[in-house]
Design a protein around this motif. Structure first.
Motif, PDB file in Angstrom:
ATOM      1  N   UNK A 182       0.829  -1.207   0.000  1.00 21.05           N
ATOM      2  CA  UNK A 182       0.000   0.000   0.000  1.00 21.05           C
ATOM      3  C   UNK A 182       0.861   1.254   0.000  1.00 21.05           C
ATOM      4  N   UNK A 183       1.948   1.251   0.786  1.00 16.91           N
ATOM      5  CA  UNK A 183       2.827   2.419   0.843  1.00 16.91           C
ATOM      6  C   UNK A 183       3.482   2.692  -0.506  1.00 16.91           C
ATOM      7  N   UNK A 184       3.914   1.646  -1.170  1.00 16.00           N
ATOM      8  CA  UNK A 184       4.594   1.825  -2.448  1.00 16.00           C
ATOM      9  C   UNK A 184       3.655   2.321  -3.537  1.00 16.00           C
ATOM     10  N   UNK A 185       2.462   1.776  -3.578  1.00 17.35           N
ATOM     11  CA  UNK A 185       1.532   2.168  -4.636  1.00 17.35           C
ATOM     12  C   UNK A 185       1.027   3.592  -4.475  1.00 17.35           C
ATOM     13  N   UNK A 186       1.286   4.214  -3.326  1.00 17.70           N
ATOM     14  CA  UNK A 186       0.918   5.616  -3.130  1.00 17.70           C
ATOM     15  C   UNK A 186       2.102   6.541  -3.392  1.00 17.70           C
ATOM     16  N   UNK A 187       3.264   5.976  -3.683  1.00 20.98           N
ATOM     17  CA  UNK A 187       4.485   6.777  -3.832  1.00 20.98           C
ATOM     18  C   UNK A 187       4.729   7.186  -5.271  1.00 20.98           C
ATOM     19  N   UNK A 188       5.500   8.256  -5.417  1.00 20.22           N
ATOM     20  CA  UNK A 188       6.030   8.667  -6.713  1.00 20.22           C
ATOM     21  C   UNK A 188       7.368   7.967  -6.897  1.00 20.22           C
ATOM     22  N   UNK A 189       7.732   7.633  -8.127  1.00 26.07           N
ATOM     23  CA  UNK A 189       8.968   6.895  -8.393  1.00 26.07           C
ATOM     24  C   UNK A 189      10.196   7.641  -7.863  1.00 26.07           C
ATOM     25  N   UNK A 190      10.172   8.979  -7.917  1.00 26.18           N
ATOM     26  CA  UNK A 190      11.323   9.751  -7.466  1.00 26.18           C
ATOM     27  C   UNK A 190      11.498   9.701  -5.953  1.00 26.18           C
ATOM     28  N   UNK A 191      10.416   9.364  -5.219  1.00 22.06           N
ATOM     29  CA  UNK A 191      10.521   9.266  -3.762  1.00 22.06           C
ATOM     30  C   UNK A 191      11.390   8.091  -3.344  1.00 22.06           C
ATOM     31  N   UNK A 192      11.648   7.163  -4.260  1.00 22.31           N
ATOM     32  CA  UNK A 192      12.484   6.002  -3.963  1.00 22.31           C
ATOM     33  C   UNK A 192      13.945   6.262  -4.271  1.00 22.31           C
ATOM     34  N   UNK A 193      14.275   7.436  -4.834  1.00 20.01           N
ATOM     35  CA  UNK A 193      15.652   7.705  -5.248  1.00 20.01           C
ATOM     36  C   UNK A 193      16.353   8.606  -4.239  1.00 20.01           C
ATOM     37  N   UNK A 194      17.676   8.655  -4.335  1.00 21.29           N
ATOM     38  CA  UNK A 194      18.489   9.453  -3.414  1.00 21.29           C
ATOM     39  C   UNK A 194      18.159  10.935  -3.597  1.00 21.29           C
ATOM     40  N   UNK A 195      17.880  11.681  -2.511  1.00 24.33           N
ATOM     41  CA  UNK A 195      17.464  13.082  -2.621  1.00 24.33           C
ATOM     42  C   UNK A 195      18.398  13.963  -3.448  1.00 24.33           C
TER      43      UNK A 195
END
Length: 455
Positions: A42-55
């Motif tokens: 559920x957490x992943x499907x609410x995320x934007x792909x860029x939120x998984x990358x290094x800031x």
């Protein structure tokens, strides 16, 4: 393929899988990615792909994914951020498709955690295609770890080999996953790679070939395969979206054994592959029987002629040396007359089997040239190497200790060996190589026999 089937397939892949739409919203993540990153589904499907990358790499990541959507790049290296804040080094390759009729990109992420202990953390960078591997073996920079997921390490070499050729990563993964239990699966992303693998040392037993590909289409690949002696007998199944009868007719004229249109049924493909592989095994057995010398039980001259032509072409493509040995049993007519034909036949059998036993590499071949003469093909062997192999074979025959009261050379049966080596090119020919080997054999016999001479 229905969505339920697609999900089932994606869950079988051990690599991390994600599907993202044009806005960057994650539409799907498989269990492997969920477990690696520590987020819930559920957490992943609410995320934007860029939120998984290094800031601090956000701008680079945004540009990379933007380029992927417009087809400017197919892959990138990046570190994903786990839920606990730690980084997961990975490399991603994408392909375009639709999910619930929405345009999207499918991404496969390879976990580089183990390599990360040795190599620096990867940054977003355009990868280069590995020149020696299949289309699946892509890497970022010279010296970085090579992706061996589709190589033949640790596989059962008794299994038939299937070469899958398709420029779509999804199709490669789908077919590889379906066939890997029963076959050694080889992959290529375009026609050039397909020809390299088909003409290599580990040739496929069957080829599944897409038609519409960049660089070289499937029809041209078929033409090239049929032109080369070493590949003309490999059965080819075309897998294509082209459903026009003229396309199928043209493909069959090129010699393909089957024509399957997309979307395809995996059970049907597996069944057809099995049938064609069994037919090839039968044809190969028949051919091998026709290539056997009945008396000596080694290859006959027909087999030698076909094999040496194939190896000549291979050496020319690879820029490698090819050597040939001509071997003659010394004064064999006198031996045959004195001991009788039955003993003469037994002597030839022993010589042939000893020569075969003392060729150490599977790529080398010994054949009966005719009468008491034999010929050897030595691949990737220079002049010195050929002389050394010839000397080893000569000694092996002496060590058989077959008595000969009529020999003027020794008290046992001996052989003379002529060695010739060439680097195949436009300036020489296979006929010249064989003539040189024959002249070297003549030189060995004229200079006293029971020796190795080179031309």
């Amino acid at each position: 393929m229905e969505e339920f089937d697609m999900r089932d397939f994606l869950e079988t892949i051990k690599d991390m899988i994600f599907i993202v739409n044009r806005e960057g919203k994650l539409l799907y993540t498989n269990t492997a990615l969920i477990e690696k990153l520590g987020y819930s589904h559920e957490e992943l499907t609410e995320m934007h792909i860029l939120a998984m990358t290094v800031p601090d790499k956000m701008d680079e990541a945004e540009k990379a994914f933007g380029d992927m959507f417009v087809g400017k790049r197919e892959s990138a290296t990046l570190s994903l951020v786990r839920k606990d804040g730690t980084l997961l080094p990975g490399k991603t390759r994408v392909w375009h498709g639709k999910w619930n009729n929405e345009p999207c990109i499918f991404g496969i992420v390879k976990d580089l955690s183990k390599e990360h202990r040795i190599f620096p953390s990867p940054s977003l960078d355009t990868p280069r295609i590995h020149p020696e591997g299949s289309g699946m073996n892509w890497r970022e920079k010279p010296g970085s770890p090579k992706d061996t997921s589709c190589e033949l390490r640790g596989k059962d070499i008794s299994k038939p080999r299937v070469l899958i050729v398709d420029d779509q990563l999804f199709n490669l993964k789908l077919l590889e996953n379906a066939l890997k239990e029963d076959y050694i699966v080889m992959t290529a992303a375009n026609g050039v790679e397909a020809l390299e693998q088909a003409t290599g040392k580990s040739q496929p037993d069957i080829i599944l070939l897409d038609v519409i590909m960049p660089v070289m289409n499937g029809y041209e690949v078929c033409i090239r395969l049929r032109e080369m002696p070493e590949t003309r007998d490999i059965p080819v199944i075309l897998l294509t979206a082209l459903k026009n009868e003229k396309n199928e007719e043209y493909a069959l004229q090129l010699g393909v054994v089957d024509y399957i249109t997309k979307p395809f049924s995996l059970p049907i493909i597996k069944g057809r592959i099995k049938n064609h592989v069994e037919q090839k095994k039968y044809r190969d057995r028949q051919r091998e029987n026709s290539y056997m010398d009945e008396l000596t039980q080694i290859a006959n001259r027909r087999k030698f002629n076909e094999s040496v032509a194939i190896e000549w072409n291979r050496a020319r493509r690879n820029g490698s040396y090819l050597s040939v040995l001509m071997i003659d049993a010394d004064l064999f007519k006198k031996y045959n007359d004195f001991y009788g034909h039955l003993e003469g036949d037994n002597c030839l059998y022993k010589i042939a089997q000893t020569l075969k036993l003392n060729l150490k590499r599977s790529s080398d071949l010994v054949a009966r040239w005719g009468g008491e003469e034999f010929a050897c093909i030595l691949t990737d062997t220079d002049r010195i190497g050929a002389i050394l192999v010839g000397e080893r074979l000569r000694k092996a025959i002496v060590n058989l200790n077959i008595p000969s009261q009529v020999s003027d050379v020794d008290r046992v049966v001996t052989v003379s060996v002529g060695a010739a080596t060439m680097l195949p090119s436009d300036d020489n020919s296979l006929e010249e190589l064989l003539q040189k080997a024959d002249l070297a054999l003549y030189k060995a016999k004229k200079s006293g026999r029971n020796r190795v001479c080179s031309a």
